[in-house]
Design a protein around this motif. Structure first.
Motif, PDB file in Angstrom:
ATOM      1  N   ARG A  42       0.936  -1.172   0.105  1.00 23.90           N
ATOM      2  CA  ARG A  42      -0.107  -0.045   0.010  1.00 23.90           C
ATOM      3  C   ARG A  42       1.125   1.348  -0.023  1.00 23.90           C
ATOM      4  O   ARG A  42       1.883   1.362   0.591  1.00 23.90           O
ATOM      5  CB  ARG A  42      -0.837  -0.021   1.196  1.00 23.90           C
ATOM      6  CG  ARG A  42      -1.771  -1.315   1.403  1.00 23.90           C
ATOM      7  CD  ARG A  42      -3.012  -0.752   1.453  1.00 23.90           C
ATOM      8  NE  ARG A  42      -4.098  -2.044   1.819  1.00 23.90           N
ATOM      9  CZ  ARG A  42      -4.505  -2.630   0.472  1.00 23.90           C
ATOM     10  NH1 ARG A  42      -4.219  -2.158  -0.531  1.00 23.90           N
ATOM     11  NH2 ARG A  42      -5.133  -3.813   0.842  1.00 23.90           N
ATOM     12  N   ASP A  43       0.436   2.286  -0.785  1.00 24.23           N
ATOM     13  CA  ASP A  43       1.151   3.521  -0.605  1.00 24.23           C
ATOM     14  C   ASP A  43       1.181   4.238   0.648  1.00 24.23           C
ATOM     15  O   ASP A  43       0.084   4.303   1.433  1.00 24.23           O
ATOM     16  CB  ASP A  43       0.399   4.555  -1.611  1.00 24.23           C
ATOM     17  CG  ASP A  43       1.167   5.697  -1.983  1.00 24.23           C
ATOM     18  OD1 ASP A  43       1.687   6.409  -0.987  1.00 24.23           O
ATOM     19  OD2 ASP A  43       1.405   6.202  -2.893  1.00 24.23           O
ATOM     20  N   LYS A  77      -1.426   6.515   1.906  1.00 24.18           N
ATOM     21  CA  LYS A  77      -3.039   5.814   2.050  1.00 24.18           C
ATOM     22  C   LYS A  77      -3.060   5.000   3.467  1.00 24.18           C
ATOM     23  O   LYS A  77      -3.989   4.131   3.228  1.00 24.18           O
ATOM     24  CB  LYS A  77      -3.411   5.164   0.931  1.00 24.18           C
ATOM     25  CG  LYS A  77      -3.300   6.227  -0.337  1.00 24.18           C
ATOM     26  CD  LYS A  77      -3.723   5.607  -1.533  1.00 24.18           C
ATOM     27  CE  LYS A  77      -3.545   6.772  -2.805  1.00 24.18           C
ATOM     28  NZ  LYS A  77      -4.009   6.274  -3.798  1.00 24.18           N
ATOM     29  N   THR A  78      -2.174   5.112   4.316  1.00 23.49           N
ATOM     30  CA  THR A  78      -2.308   4.322   5.456  1.00 23.49           C
ATOM     31  C   THR A  78      -2.228   4.890   6.526  1.00 23.49           C
ATOM     32  O   THR A  78      -1.840   6.183   6.629  1.00 23.49           O
ATOM     33  CB  THR A  78      -1.079   3.247   5.455  1.00 23.49           C
ATOM     34  OG1 THR A  78       0.054   3.985   5.399  1.00 23.49           O
ATOM     35  CG2 THR A  78      -1.254   2.199   4.396  1.00 23.49           C
ATOM     36  N   GLY A  92       0.367  -1.650   5.666  1.00 23.87           N
ATOM     37  CA  GLY A  92       0.535  -1.909   4.209  1.00 23.87           C
ATOM     38  C   GLY A  92       1.946  -2.370   3.855  1.00 23.87           C
ATOM     39  O   GLY A  92       2.287  -2.834   2.722  1.00 23.87           O
ATOM     40  N   ARG A 135      -3.520  -7.904  -2.984  1.00 27.15           N
ATOM     41  CA  ARG A 135      -3.500  -6.902  -1.838  1.00 27.15           C
ATOM     42  C   ARG A 135      -4.757  -6.171  -1.431  1.00 27.15           C
ATOM     43  O   ARG A 135      -4.723  -5.405  -0.561  1.00 27.15           O
ATOM     44  CB  ARG A 135      -2.420  -5.923  -2.310  1.00 27.15           C
ATOM     45  CG  ARG A 135      -2.905  -4.885  -3.447  1.00 27.15           C
ATOM     46  CD  ARG A 135      -1.930  -3.992  -3.734  1.00 27.15           C
ATOM     47  NE  ARG A 135      -2.234  -3.232  -4.860  1.00 27.15           N
ATOM     48  CZ  ARG A 135      -1.555  -2.723  -5.845  1.00 27.15           C
ATOM     49  NH1 ARG A 135      -0.098  -3.151  -5.919  1.00 27.15           N
ATOM     50  NH2 ARG A 135      -2.020  -2.439  -6.944  1.00 27.15           N
ATOM     51  N   ASN A 136      -5.878  -6.784  -1.955  1.00 21.51           N
ATOM     52  CA  ASN A 136      -6.966  -5.994  -1.887  1.00 21.51           C
ATOM     53  C   ASN A 136      -8.076  -6.997  -1.058  1.00 21.51           C
ATOM     54  O   ASN A 136      -8.932  -7.449  -1.622  1.00 21.51           O
ATOM     55  CB  ASN A 136      -7.822  -5.395  -3.170  1.00 21.51           C
ATOM     56  CG  ASN A 136      -6.952  -4.414  -3.913  1.00 21.51           C
ATOM     57  OD1 ASN A 136      -6.538  -3.475  -2.835  1.00 21.51           O
ATOM     58  ND2 ASN A 136      -6.893  -4.442  -4.926  1.00 21.51           N
ATOM     59  N   ALA A 141      -5.644  -2.802   6.312  1.00 22.42           N
ATOM     60  CA  ALA A 141      -4.607  -2.831   5.502  1.00 22.42           C
ATOM     61  C   ALA A 141      -3.452  -3.830   5.972  1.00 22.42           C
ATOM     62  O   ALA A 141      -2.613  -4.168   5.170  1.00 22.42           O
ATOM     63  CB  ALA A 141      -3.736  -1.602   5.552  1.00 22.42           C
TER      64      ALA A 141
END
Length: 98
Positions: free
Chosen positions: A14-15, A18-19, A25, A59-60, A71
């Motif tokens: 994850r970026d 965005k966590t 992430g 990852r989703n 996450a």
């Protein structure tokens, strides 16, 4: 258990913008080195890339219920925690045992 040789690496799935925390992430990957060639030379970078790509493609996850750890969500951990918590006695129930 004896000695086990492992290859360990981390993947950011994850970026970080965005966590919630810097550790959200990121997943840790551990692979047991099964051949003597892997033990002597490590694992081939193409295999690391392949494993990493498969993990990134997954990852989703769909979280069960309202779990804020989406996450980092690991289904077996969530289900285990839910099962254990369902067997907790409330404070009142515990006190009524005596």
């Amino acid at each position: 258990m004896g000695d086990v040789a492992l290859a360990i690496w981390y993947i950011r799935i994850r970026d970080k913008n965005k966590t919630r925390t810097p550790f959200d992430g990121i997943i840790k990957v551990e692979k047991i080195l099964v051949t003597q060639a892997e033990v002597d030379n490590g694992i081939d970078s193409d295999l690391v890339d392949l494993i990493s790509a498969h993990l990134i493609n997954e990852r989703n996850p769909t979280a069960y219920g309202a779990d804020l750890r989406w996450a980092n969500h690991l289904y077996p951990i969530y289900l285990t925690e839910k099962h254990i918590k369902s067997h907790y006695l409330s404070r009142e129930s515990f006190l009524h045992l005596f």
